[in-house]
Design a protein around this motif. Structure first.
Motif, PDB file in Angstrom:
ATOM      1  N   GLN A   1     -39.036 -55.992  14.678  1.00 58.06           N
ATOM      2  CA  GLN A   1     -40.295 -56.700  14.443  1.00 58.06           C
ATOM      3  C   GLN A   1     -41.477 -55.885  14.959  1.00 58.06           C
ATOM      4  O   GLN A   1     -42.544 -55.861  14.327  1.00 58.06           O
ATOM      5  CB  GLN A   1     -40.251 -58.067  15.126  1.00 58.06           C
ATOM      6  CG  GLN A   1     -39.198 -58.999  14.532  1.00 58.06           C
ATOM      7  CD  GLN A   1     -39.132 -60.329  15.253  1.00 58.06           C
ATOM      8  OE1 GLN A   1     -40.157 -60.959  15.485  1.00 58.06           O
ATOM      9  NE2 GLN A   1     -37.924 -60.738  15.615  1.00 58.06           N
TER      10      GLN A   1
ATOM     11  N   LEU B   1     -44.895 -54.251  12.911  1.00 57.10           N
ATOM     12  CA  LEU B   1     -46.295 -54.345  13.338  1.00 57.10           C
ATOM     13  C   LEU B   1     -46.950 -52.974  13.493  1.00 57.10           C
ATOM     14  O   LEU B   1     -48.139 -52.803  13.221  1.00 57.10           O
ATOM     15  CB  LEU B   1     -46.382 -55.098  14.669  1.00 57.10           C
ATOM     16  CG  LEU B   1     -45.995 -56.575  14.639  1.00 57.10           C
ATOM     17  CD1 LEU B   1     -45.959 -57.146  16.058  1.00 57.10           C
ATOM     18  CD2 LEU B   1     -46.978 -57.363  13.779  1.00 57.10           C
TER      19      LEU B   1
ATOM     20  N   SER C   1     -48.214 -49.150   9.555  1.00 54.52           N
ATOM     21  CA  SER C   1     -49.264 -49.717   8.691  1.00 54.52           C
ATOM     22  C   SER C   1     -49.972 -48.614   7.915  1.00 54.52           C
ATOM     23  O   SER C   1     -51.167 -48.419   8.040  1.00 54.52           O
ATOM     24  CB  SER C   1     -50.280 -50.506   9.521  1.00 54.52           C
ATOM     25  OG  SER C   1     -50.829 -49.652  10.522  1.00 54.52           O
TER      26      SER C   1
ATOM     27  N   SER D   1     -48.633 -56.181   3.343  1.00 49.29           N
ATOM     28  CA  SER D   1     -49.681 -56.965   4.009  1.00 49.29           C
ATOM     29  C   SER D   1     -49.165 -58.309   4.472  1.00 49.29           C
ATOM     30  O   SER D   1     -49.864 -59.029   5.184  1.00 49.29           O
ATOM     31  CB  SER D   1     -50.862 -57.163   3.044  1.00 49.29           C
ATOM     32  OG  SER D   1     -50.423 -57.847   1.886  1.00 49.29           O
ATOM     33  N   LEU D   2     -47.923 -58.684   4.063  1.00 44.75           N
ATOM     34  CA  LEU D   2     -47.369 -59.981   4.446  1.00 44.75           C
ATOM     35  C   LEU D   2     -46.474 -59.858   5.685  1.00 44.75           C
ATOM     36  O   LEU D   2     -45.469 -60.541   5.799  1.00 44.75           O
ATOM     37  CB  LEU D   2     -46.590 -60.581   3.269  1.00 44.75           C
ATOM     38  CG  LEU D   2     -45.598 -59.675   2.538  1.00 44.75           C
ATOM     39  CD1 LEU D   2     -44.182 -59.837   3.062  1.00 44.75           C
ATOM     40  CD2 LEU D   2     -45.658 -59.942   1.057  1.00 44.75           C
ATOM     41  N   ILE D   3     -46.858 -58.992   6.601  1.00 42.50           N
ATOM     42  CA  ILE D   3     -46.043 -58.768   7.803  1.00 42.50           C
ATOM     43  C   ILE D   3     -45.801 -60.072   8.561  1.00 42.50           C
ATOM     44  O   ILE D   3     -44.688 -60.356   9.017  1.00 42.50           O
ATOM     45  CB  ILE D   3     -46.728 -57.744   8.736  1.00 42.50           C
ATOM     46  CG1 ILE D   3     -46.797 -56.376   8.053  1.00 42.50           C
ATOM     47  CG2 ILE D   3     -45.991 -57.636  10.060  1.00 42.50           C
ATOM     48  CD1 ILE D   3     -45.445 -55.788   7.767  1.00 42.50           C
ATOM     49  N   LYS D   4     -46.844 -60.888   8.685  1.00 42.87           N
ATOM     50  CA  LYS D   4     -46.704 -62.139   9.433  1.00 42.87           C
ATOM     51  C   LYS D   4     -45.631 -63.030   8.816  1.00 42.87           C
ATOM     52  O   LYS D   4     -44.795 -63.598   9.531  1.00 42.87           O
ATOM     53  CB  LYS D   4     -48.052 -62.871   9.459  1.00 42.87           C
ATOM     54  CG  LYS D   4     -48.013 -64.164  10.238  1.00 42.87           C
ATOM     55  CD  LYS D   4     -49.380 -64.836  10.253  1.00 42.87           C
ATOM     56  CE  LYS D   4     -49.329 -66.157  11.016  1.00 42.87           C
ATOM     57  NZ  LYS D   4     -50.659 -66.832  11.029  1.00 42.87           N
ATOM     58  N   LYS D   5     -45.638 -63.145   7.478  1.00 37.84           N
ATOM     59  CA  LYS D   5     -44.635 -63.979   6.808  1.00 37.84           C
ATOM     60  C   LYS D   5     -43.237 -63.405   7.005  1.00 37.84           C
ATOM     61  O   LYS D   5     -42.266 -64.146   7.179  1.00 37.84           O
ATOM     62  CB  LYS D   5     -44.955 -64.083   5.315  1.00 37.84           C
ATOM     63  CG  LYS D   5     -46.185 -64.903   4.995  1.00 37.84           C
ATOM     64  CD  LYS D   5     -46.372 -65.033   3.500  1.00 37.84           C
ATOM     65  CE  LYS D   5     -47.596 -65.882   3.170  1.00 37.84           C
ATOM     66  NZ  LYS D   5     -47.807 -66.004   1.716  1.00 37.84           N
ATOM     67  N   ARG D   6     -43.115 -62.080   6.964  1.00 38.80           N
ATOM     68  CA  ARG D   6     -41.799 -61.454   7.127  1.00 38.80           C
ATOM     69  C   ARG D   6     -41.240 -61.729   8.524  1.00 38.80           C
ATOM     70  O   ARG D   6     -40.049 -61.993   8.681  1.00 38.80           O
ATOM     71  CB  ARG D   6     -41.909 -59.954   6.865  1.00 38.80           C
ATOM     72  CG  ARG D   6     -42.168 -59.621   5.412  1.00 38.80           C
ATOM     73  CD  ARG D   6     -42.489 -58.162   5.205  1.00 38.80           C
ATOM     74  NE  ARG D   6     -41.360 -57.289   5.544  1.00 38.80           N
ATOM     75  CZ  ARG D   6     -41.411 -55.955   5.445  1.00 38.80           C
ATOM     76  NH1 ARG D   6     -42.524 -55.367   5.013  1.00 38.80           N
ATOM     77  NH2 ARG D   6     -40.361 -55.231   5.769  1.00 38.80           N
ATOM     78  N   ILE D   7     -42.101 -61.666   9.522  1.00 33.59           N
ATOM     79  CA  ILE D   7     -41.640 -61.933  10.892  1.00 33.59           C
ATOM     80  C   ILE D   7     -41.260 -63.401  11.053  1.00 33.59           C
ATOM     81  O   ILE D   7     -40.259 -63.743  11.697  1.00 33.59           O
ATOM     82  CB  ILE D   7     -42.745 -61.542  11.904  1.00 33.59           C
ATOM     83  CG1 ILE D   7     -42.928 -60.021  11.894  1.00 33.59           C
ATOM     84  CG2 ILE D   7     -42.389 -62.028  13.306  1.00 33.59           C
ATOM     85  CD1 ILE D   7     -44.050 -59.541  12.788  1.00 33.59           C
ATOM     86  N   ILE D   8     -42.036 -64.290  10.437  1.00 40.07           N
ATOM     87  CA  ILE D   8     -41.717 -65.722  10.505  1.00 40.07           C
ATOM     88  C   ILE D   8     -40.357 -65.993   9.862  1.00 40.07           C
ATOM     89  O   ILE D   8     -39.521 -66.720  10.419  1.00 40.07           O
ATOM     90  CB  ILE D   8     -42.816 -66.551   9.797  1.00 40.07           C
ATOM     91  CG1 ILE D   8     -44.115 -66.488  10.601  1.00 40.07           C
ATOM     92  CG2 ILE D   8     -42.363 -67.993   9.614  1.00 40.07           C
ATOM     93  CD1 ILE D   8     -45.285 -67.166   9.912  1.00 40.07           C
TER      94      ILE D   8
END
Length: 512
Positions: A221, A225, A228, A242-249
């Motif tokens: 994870q 981050l 990039s 750009s969907l890093i947040k969704k991938r981590i979730i």
């Protein structure tokens, strides 16, 4: 092109339906592989299902008219449209599709150029290419491209594991398919969202498979981050998104319970609704009439979406209810105003006289028969696409002149001489290679001549060898007519010169 645009609309509706089910019910679950298959099935279904057609059969009582697909012949009385919106829509769609196809082609050329300028290293079925450009790691089929300078050894190891999943599961095929879909359905906003969600789901799959091969979920994870760089192309599998947040979730989300898979079946009734609404044609079979001893196959009528021409047959036995059916159908289904008037019947309740007036936004036409004997059947033909209205003899003959004599017999020929007998006769002339109607009749409304022709003016009229006018001809009583001769085209011009280009009507009266 109209047919293709209708097909495109159906395909867009289907794709949007699949996207709606995915977005509302499936995107938050961790069934990534199943979701991938669902999205791929949605693409294939949207392309193929519009071609599938189902048929329903409906039996009706034998009426005195029927509806059928046919070819127009004879008169066409309509006002043409000044703007062809189908053509304009086709041109705009074609320009957009060409632009996006060109864009996709340039991306492929750019990728080919990049791969051709770097030497690859093959190992375990993978082709590794190291570059110096500041781009994010990506894979394309079995090739994995990365810049080793931008990443530590540990980061690069995790990145390669991720990209190997893309290669092993052939994710590049998904991306190429969805890019072609976008070219085809670029006008559909849901197609763009569909592409984005499909790409996102592929990253979820690679993340899940890659992290199962690692000892530290946290390190993976952190790598997401830290990495990039710039994505290279939309036709490649890029490690950074750009969907890093969704991938981590999604990496930290608890696996969805298998019982939630029932949500996928929601698409089935929606597809059934689509087929019933857009891809079902109705075959109407008229029940066999034992009185006429007709075969069932001769009474088959097809009325389907996409058929633009309908035909109603009216004959001597048409009842008031039958005529009302014609009137109501044309009014309710096609916004035509129909009026039947001047109806007379003999002792056998057979129609001997009738007048038909039809009007629409695009044209009007009328038809009249007045006789002492029962009328012959005639057709009311309407083209719902062009708005053209035609009234005349039924049947498929396209080049004829026909007459119903006093005995009710039909004769055909390019030029016909008609003798009046003791009874009033009906004269109807028609030629399928012409496009409008000219009507003449005598003042007692018992003799008629309908002459088709592309004319700038009226035909010449001769009574007993003397040129006269339509007004003078109308003063004649049908009982005084012995013979009527109609000349058209070359035969008229050959006899009377260029002034007869609109046709000639020759009338001979009886001599006392």
């Amino acid at each position: 092109m109209e047919t293709f645009l209708i097909y495109l609309l159906k395909a867009s509706i289907l794709l949007s339906t699949f996207y709606g089910v995915y977005f509302l019910l499936l995107r938050k679950d961790t069934f990534f592989t199943i979701n991938r298959h669902f999205l791929l099935v949605g693409i294939i279904t949207s392309i193929l299902l519009p071609f599938i057609e189902f048929t329903t059969i409906k039996f009706i009582e034998n009426p005195d008219f029927y509806v059928t697909g046919t070819h127009l012949s004879g008169s066409e009385n309509a006002i043409p449209e000044t703007i062809n919106w189908w053509l304009i829509g086709s041109i705009l769609y074609g320009l957009g599709a060409f632009i996006f196809l060109s864009r996709f082609g340039l991306q492929l050329l750019s990728l080919k150029k990049l791969l051709a300028h770097h030497q690859g290293r093959k190992k375990d079925g993978f082709n590794f290419i190291e570059v110096t450009q500041d781009i994010a790691p990506f894979s394309f089929f079995n090739t994995i491209v990365y810049n080793p300078v931008l990443h530590s050894r540990e980061e690069l190891d995790m990145i390669l594991k991720h990209e190997k999943i893309h290669v092993q599961q052939f994710h590049t095929l998904d991306l190429i398919l969805v890019n072609f879909l976008l070219i085809f359905q670029w006008v559909n906003p849901f197609a763009w969202l569909y592409k984005k969600n499909l790409e996102q789901n592929l990253e979820f799959i690679a993340d899940r498979e890659a992290i199962n091969q690692m000892t530290s979920r946290k390190e993976y994870q952190l790598t997401l981050l830290k990495v990039s760089s710039n994505n290279y192309s939309t036709i490649t599998n890029n490690f950074y998104q750009s969907l890093i947040k969704k991938r981590i979730i999604m990496l930290n989300k608890q696996s969805s319970q298998s019982k939630k898979l029932w949500k996928i079946t929601v698409i089935l009734p929606l597809l059934s609704l689509f087929l019933w609404s857009f891809n079902t044609r109705e075959v109407v079979r008229i029940k066999q009439d034992t009185k006429t001893n007709q075969k069932a196959s001769e009474n088959i009528v097809i009325q389907e979406r996409g058929k633009k021409i309908i035909e109603f047959i009216v004959d001597k036995s048409s009842s008031k209810e039958d005529l009302n059916k014609v009137k109501n159908t044309l009014k309710n289904d096609y916004s035509l105003e129909v009026k039947f008037s001047g109806i007379k019947r003999n002792d056998a309740n057979e129609i001997t006289s009738i007048k038909v007036d039809i009007s629409s936004k695009k044209g009007t036409t009328n038809y009249a028969i007045s006789n002492d004997t029962p009328i012959n059947s005639f057709a009311i033909i309407y083209n719902s696409e062009t708005g053209k209205i035609e009234i005349g003899q039924s049947g498929n003959s396209s080049n004829y002149v026909w007459v119903v004599d006093k005995d009710g017999k039909t004769k055909k020929g390019k030029t016909m001489k008609i003798h009046s007998g003791d009874k009033k006769n009906e004269f109807i002339f028609s030629d399928g290679d012409q496009k409008d109607i000219y009507e003449i009749h005598t003042n007692d409304n018992k003799t008629f001549a309908y002459i088709t022709g592309d004319r700038d003016g009226e035909p010449l009229i001769y009574i007993d060898g003397k040129k006269t006018t339509k007004k003078e001809m109308e003063k004649l009583d049908s009982d005084t007519i012995e013979m009527m001769n109609v000349l058209k085209g070359k035969s008229a011009i050959k006899k009377y010169g260029d002034k007869a280009k609109n046709g000639v009507i020759e009338i001979t009266t009886k001599k006392n």
